[in-house]
Scaffold this motif. Structure first.
Motif, PDB file in Angstrom:
ATOM      1  N   UNK A 143       0.835  -1.209   0.000  1.00 32.77           N
ATOM      2  CA  UNK A 143       0.000   0.000   0.000  1.00 32.77           C
ATOM      3  C   UNK A 143       0.865   1.253   0.000  1.00 32.77           C
ATOM      4  N   UNK A 144       1.945   1.217   0.762  1.00 29.38           N
ATOM      5  CA  UNK A 144       2.833   2.378   0.846  1.00 29.38           C
ATOM      6  C   UNK A 144       3.510   2.651  -0.502  1.00 29.38           C
ATOM      7  N   UNK A 145       4.044   1.598  -1.129  1.00 28.82           N
ATOM      8  CA  UNK A 145       4.753   1.809  -2.395  1.00 28.82           C
ATOM      9  C   UNK A 145       3.779   2.180  -3.507  1.00 28.82           C
ATOM     10  N   UNK A 146       2.555   1.690  -3.436  1.00 29.96           N
ATOM     11  CA  UNK A 146       1.547   2.073  -4.434  1.00 29.96           C
ATOM     12  C   UNK A 146       1.221   3.558  -4.331  1.00 29.96           C
ATOM     13  N   UNK A 147       1.195   4.073  -3.112  1.00 29.72           N
ATOM     14  CA  UNK A 147       0.935   5.500  -2.921  1.00 29.72           C
ATOM     15  C   UNK A 147       2.093   6.333  -3.470  1.00 29.72           C
ATOM     16  N   UNK A 148       3.317   5.851  -3.268  1.00 28.92           N
ATOM     17  CA  UNK A 148       4.495   6.531  -3.819  1.00 28.92           C
ATOM     18  C   UNK A 148       4.455   6.498  -5.345  1.00 28.92           C
ATOM     19  N   UNK A 149       4.065   5.359  -5.889  1.00 28.98           N
ATOM     20  CA  UNK A 149       3.958   5.220  -7.343  1.00 28.98           C
ATOM     21  C   UNK A 149       2.977   6.238  -7.919  1.00 28.98           C
ATOM     22  N   UNK A 150       1.817   6.353  -7.294  1.00 31.12           N
ATOM     23  CA  UNK A 150       0.809   7.311  -7.767  1.00 31.12           C
ATOM     24  C   UNK A 150       1.316   8.742  -7.646  1.00 31.12           C
ATOM     25  N   UNK A 151       2.050   9.001  -6.575  1.00 28.99           N
ATOM     26  CA  UNK A 151       2.624  10.335  -6.365  1.00 28.99           C
ATOM     27  C   UNK A 151       3.551  10.705  -7.517  1.00 28.99           C
ATOM     28  N   UNK A 152       4.450   9.786  -7.867  1.00 23.49           N
ATOM     29  CA  UNK A 152       5.394  10.035  -8.961  1.00 23.49           C
ATOM     30  C   UNK A 152       4.673  10.184 -10.293  1.00 23.49           C
ATOM     31  N   UNK A 153       3.728   9.296 -10.535  1.00 22.52           N
ATOM     32  CA  UNK A 153       3.029   9.325 -11.818  1.00 22.52           C
ATOM     33  C   UNK A 153       2.267  10.631 -12.015  1.00 22.52           C
TER      34      UNK A 153
END
Length: 252
Positions: A143-153
């Motif tokens: 969940x944490x890395x998915x949130x980071x992924x969305x942030x970058x995208x």
């Protein structure tokens, strides 16, 4: 199926398979009795627990796909062990120092960054700040890395168009984002993902590496002095996938 509903159904399923997850309680007892656990030991223990439960569940017919089981098992483990393995004393101390550095860097005008005003004014910018803050609300590394992924995208893919940015530009944009939103426990969250996320895609590994570099840059910041990298940061930049030959000349 939403993740919340999936977890709920999985927990219902586990009511008939308690023996398959009893190792979680055993590991929790072990964590509580150990005085000092090295990072490498945590990785081994959590990975072993993760694999053991997945194997136990694979011996029975299941209404869930393997990917669903992986997600749910991770959630079940972290629901029990999160408080034991998230944020060591040293990581908490570094986070406290990081916040002080962020507050110090908030005095730097935006003109000192290679950040387009167009990006900052876009609605995606505020959403990116929220996503970076929200990683501290989750308990699983996925969940944490998915949130980071969305942030970058939200930043890199501007209005569905991939922005052409150098490594320096990405680092400066992300650094400015961190300074603006002051995400809680950022260092501890990054460390937690590194310790407990065993299925990092190359894209997520790249995003996480950039975040790690920015955190180190902020920790090293000294007002009035040109930016210099220590060997650890320089190696991260040089080896950062997929920009393997990147170098950086950031100055604030």
């Amino acid at each position: 199926m939403g993740s919340g509903l999936l977890i709920q159904k999985f927990k219902k399923y586990l009511e008939q398979h308690q023996d398959d997850i009893k190792s979680i309680k055993q590991f929790k007892t072990w964590f509580n009795t150990e005085q000092c656990i090295e990072r490498e030991e945590v990785e081994k223990v959590v990975m072993s627990l993760y694999q053991t439960i997945l194997y136990n569940l694979s011996l029975n017919e299941s209404p869930f796909t393997f990917e669903e089981q992986k997600l749910c098992v991770e959630y079940i483990i972290m629901e029990e062990l999160y408080e034991n393995i998230f944020a060591t004393k040293e990581e908490i101390e570094i986070d406290a120092r990081l916040i002080k550095q962020i507050i110090l860097m908030q005095k730097i005008p935006i003109s000192k960054y290679q950040v387009s005003q167009k990006i900052i004014n876009d609605q995606n910018w505020n959403r990116s700040k929220d996503l970076l803050i929200e990683i501290n609300n989750f308990k699983t590394p996925t969940e944490k890395i998915n949130s980071i992924n969305k942030c970058f995208r939200n930043i890199i893919y501007h209005n569905n168009i991939t922005l052409q940015m150098s490594c320096d530009e990405i680092l400066e944009i992300l650094t400015y984002l961190i300074v603006q939103c002051q995400p809680p426990m950022l260092y501890s969250n990054i460390s937690f993902i590194r310790k407990c996320c065993f299925d990092l895609t190359s894209e997520n590994d790249y995003f996480l590496t950039q975040l790690e570099i920015c955190v180190q840059l902020i920790l090293q910041y000294t007002p009035g002095l040109p930016k210099k990298y220590d060997e650890n940061v320089e190696n991260k930049i040089i080896n950062s996938p997929p920009i393997s030959s990147a170098s950086s000349q950031l100055t604030f």
